[in-house]
Design an enzyme around this catalytic site. Sequence first.
Site, mmCIF file in Angstrom:
data_model
loop_
_atom_site.group_PDB
_atom_site.id
_atom_site.type_symbol
_atom_site.label_atom_id
_atom_site.label_comp_id
_atom_site.label_asym_id
_atom_site.label_seq_id
_atom_site.Cartn_x
_atom_site.Cartn_y
_atom_site.Cartn_z
ATOM 1 C CD GLU A 49 -58.915 10.447 -14.380
ATOM 2 O OE1 GLU A 49 -59.865 10.079 -14.437
ATOM 3 O OE2 GLU A 49 -57.835 10.103 -15.011
ATOM 4 N NE ARG A 53 -52.645 11.671 -19.253
ATOM 5 C CZ ARG A 53 -53.893 11.608 -19.960
ATOM 6 N NH1 ARG A 53 -53.591 12.413 -20.922
ATOM 7 N NH2 ARG A 53 -54.470 10.774 -19.527
ATOM 8 C CB THR A 76 -51.962 9.441 -15.873
ATOM 9 O OG1 THR A 76 -53.027 10.239 -16.387
ATOM 10 C CG2 THR A 76 -51.078 8.921 -16.830
ATOM 11 C CE LYS A 136 -59.010 5.089 -17.348
ATOM 12 N NZ LYS A 136 -58.265 6.439 -17.262
HETATM 13 C C1 3PG Z 1 -57.168 10.331 -21.268
HETATM 14 O O1 3PG Z 1 -56.446 9.316 -21.238
HETATM 15 O O2 3PG Z 1 -56.794 11.576 -21.355
HETATM 16 C C2 3PG Z 1 -58.604 9.979 -20.846
HETATM 17 O O3 3PG Z 1 -58.807 8.657 -20.977
HETATM 18 C C3 3PG Z 1 -59.558 10.789 -21.625
HETATM 19 O O4 3PG Z 1 -59.721 10.473 -22.810
HETATM 20 P P1 3PG Z 1 -60.438 11.531 -23.857
HETATM 21 O O5 3PG Z 1 -59.535 12.673 -24.032
HETATM 22 O O6 3PG Z 1 -60.641 10.723 -25.164
HETATM 23 O O7 3PG Z 1 -61.809 12.002 -23.144
#
Ligand code: 3PG
Length: 214
Positions: A49, A53, A76, A136
């Site tokens: 994934e 960002r 995202t 999710k």
């Molecule tokens: C994120 O928003 O970056 C993901 O949910 C991953 O979260 P994490 O860094 O807590 O694994």
Amino acid sequence: MALTPEEASASSEKICRTAPVIPVLVVDDLAHAAPLAAALVAGGLPVLEVTLRTPVALDVIREMAKVPGGIVGAGTILTPSDVEAALEAGATFGVSPGATDKLLAAAEDMGLPMLPGAATATEAMALLERGYRVQKFFPAEASGGAKALKSLASPLPQILFCPTGGVTPENARDYLGLPNTACVGGSWVAPKGKVENGDWAGIEALAKEAALLG
Ligand code: 3PG
């Protein structure tokens, strides 16, 4: 090609059952894309994934999609234009921290299988009502962790989750042992320091450990 929510969920289930962990990737440097994806795939985590960002995220998806064995999605995803851009870059699935009607309608019309986010029973029920039975669970730890997700399994056993947000090698098994968890998402398999130093062997080793969690 348009997709129904049921078709999107079937696709998400297949993706979530491929490996116990989906690495959540925040990539700042395009040059890291191919070796990072190759290390994760070699370590046994083919589903990736890439979060939208960073300014290079769409190009990262393009590069990672060329890596043999990789199944690359965009994370995202917040807006219809994110859906369009993700598809154009070659993403084969999309992940969102939540869900809106506008976003889901766009993903269905454009044919991007979505893994939409929910954190409460009401949110999960609204997605289920629309046809999304694979979701999710976000933010997993902050929303009560494995204990909260286990509680949702009693009244909502038909929903399958990918908990993400605060999942670590220490707590991943608590989730993966639940009947309503297909896989977890987490950033720990690709730590910023290792990515910046090009420590692909180190990342492959982390992926190998994560792949054994299931
Ligand atoms: C994120 O928003 O970056 C993901 O949910 C991953 O979260 P994490 O860094 O807590 O694994």
